[in-house]
Enzyme design. Structure first.
Site, short mmCIF file in Angstrom:
data_model
loop_
_atom_site.label_atom_id
_atom_site.label_comp_id
_atom_site.label_asym_id
_atom_site.label_seq_id
_atom_site.Cartn_x
_atom_site.Cartn_y
_atom_site.Cartn_z
N GLY A 152 0.75 -1.25 0.00
CA GLY A 152 0.00 0.00 0.00
C GLY A 152 0.78 1.30 0.00
O GLY A 152 0.21 2.35 0.30
N MET A 183 -3.51 -7.02 -7.81
CA MET A 183 -2.98 -8.10 -8.64
C MET A 183 -4.08 -8.98 -9.22
O MET A 183 -4.03 -10.21 -9.13
CB MET A 183 -1.98 -8.93 -7.83
CG MET A 183 -0.82 -8.10 -7.28
SD MET A 183 -0.09 -7.00 -8.50
CE MET A 183 1.57 -7.62 -8.55
N LEU A 219 -8.81 -7.14 -14.57
CA LEU A 219 -10.22 -6.75 -14.58
C LEU A 219 -10.82 -7.04 -15.96
O LEU A 219 -10.19 -6.77 -16.98
CB LEU A 219 -10.36 -5.27 -14.24
CG LEU A 219 -9.96 -4.92 -12.81
CD1 LEU A 219 -9.75 -3.41 -12.66
CD2 LEU A 219 -11.00 -5.41 -11.81
N HIS A 255 2.65 0.53 -12.89
CA HIS A 255 3.38 -0.71 -13.15
C HIS A 255 4.88 -0.45 -12.99
O HIS A 255 5.39 0.57 -13.48
CB HIS A 255 3.07 -1.21 -14.56
CG HIS A 255 3.74 -2.50 -14.88
ND1 HIS A 255 3.32 -3.70 -14.36
CD2 HIS A 255 4.84 -2.77 -15.62
CE1 HIS A 255 4.11 -4.66 -14.79
NE2 HIS A 255 5.05 -4.13 -15.56
N ASP A 259 -6.87 -1.40 -19.82
CA ASP A 259 -7.80 -2.01 -20.77
C ASP A 259 -7.87 -3.50 -20.45
O ASP A 259 -7.41 -3.94 -19.41
CB ASP A 259 -7.38 -1.70 -22.22
CG ASP A 259 -6.04 -2.32 -22.59
OD1 ASP A 259 -5.52 -3.16 -21.81
OD2 ASP A 259 -5.51 -1.98 -23.66
#
Ligand code: GAR
Length: 211
Positions: free
Chosen positions: A17, A95, A98, A114, A146
């Site tokens: 985090g 991780m 989607l 990233h 995406d």
């Protein structure tokens, strides 16, 4: 705190985090025009959940193992964000890939950070990939999300030199310092309409629309 509009956002994470903390702090001192409505994790033991609670941010655990399919998880996640009035989503060490079930609910409103200079070294263990390849320069990338794995349009990047003496830990730490600086700036550029699209290129807008 700026009087201008703050966009309600969610931060999604699976681990420690530090990027979430960097975004929350930036929102707290006016560098980021965001209202962090919720921090969501797919892992109940993610360290980032404790940090978020310490910062006074509501947290939510949605364990992907509790859902029969990726789509069912994504649908429940989108519903939970809708219920909290979330308009924009920042992935910060989340991780999970989607699916369109989620992304179509937040079109061009999901970004990720990233730890490599995309399109090099997508996916997991990006720092180890760069070391193993023998690259001399790597870095970090903020990009729109995406359906692919780390394939969306690039918003901002910072380069980091790879030193002869680096191992995965030392390299990851130097990249992480840059991530924590870059993410609030890049997200604020998006939220404040300082960017425009030309194909998949993300360029500076001629006139900022928000903030
Ligand atoms: C960061 O290095 C982030 O770039 C990476 O996970 C780490 C999370 O650190 N994300 C990915 O690799 C996504 N493909 P943090 O929990 O301290 O922000």
């Amino acid at each position: 705190m700026s009087e201008s509009r703050r966009v309600p956002i969610a931060i999604l994470l699976s681990g420690r985090g530090t990027n979430m903390v960097s975004l929350v702090r930036a929102a707290g001192d006016g560098r980021l025009h965001a209202d962090v409505r919720v921090v969501v994790s797919n892992k109940a033991d993610a360290g980032g959940l404790l940090l978020a609670a310490e910062l006074g941010i509501p947290t939510l655990v949605l364990n992907h193992r509790d859902f029969p399919t990726r789509e069912a998880f994504d649908s429940a996640l989108a519903d939970a964000l809708d219920q909290r009035g979330v308009e924009f989503v920042a992935l910060a060490g989340f991780m999970r890939v989607l699916t369109p079930t989620f992304l179509n609910r937040f079109p061009r409103r999901v970004i990720n950070i990233h730890p490599a200079l995309l399109p090099s070294f997508p996916g997991i263990h990006a720092q180890a990939q760069a070391l193993g390849y023998g690259a001399r320069i790597t870095g970090c990338t903020v990009h729109f999300v995406d359906e692919g794995t780390d394939t969306g349009p690039v918003i901002a990047q910072v380069a980091v030199q790879i030193r002869d003496e680096d191992d995965e830990d030392t390299l990851s730490a130097r990249i992480l310092q840059q991530e924590n600086l870059l993410y609030p700036q890049a997200l604020d550029d998006v939220l404040c309409g300082r960017l425009r699209f030309e194909g998949r290129r993300v360029l500076r807008a001629r006139e900022a629309t928000g903030c």
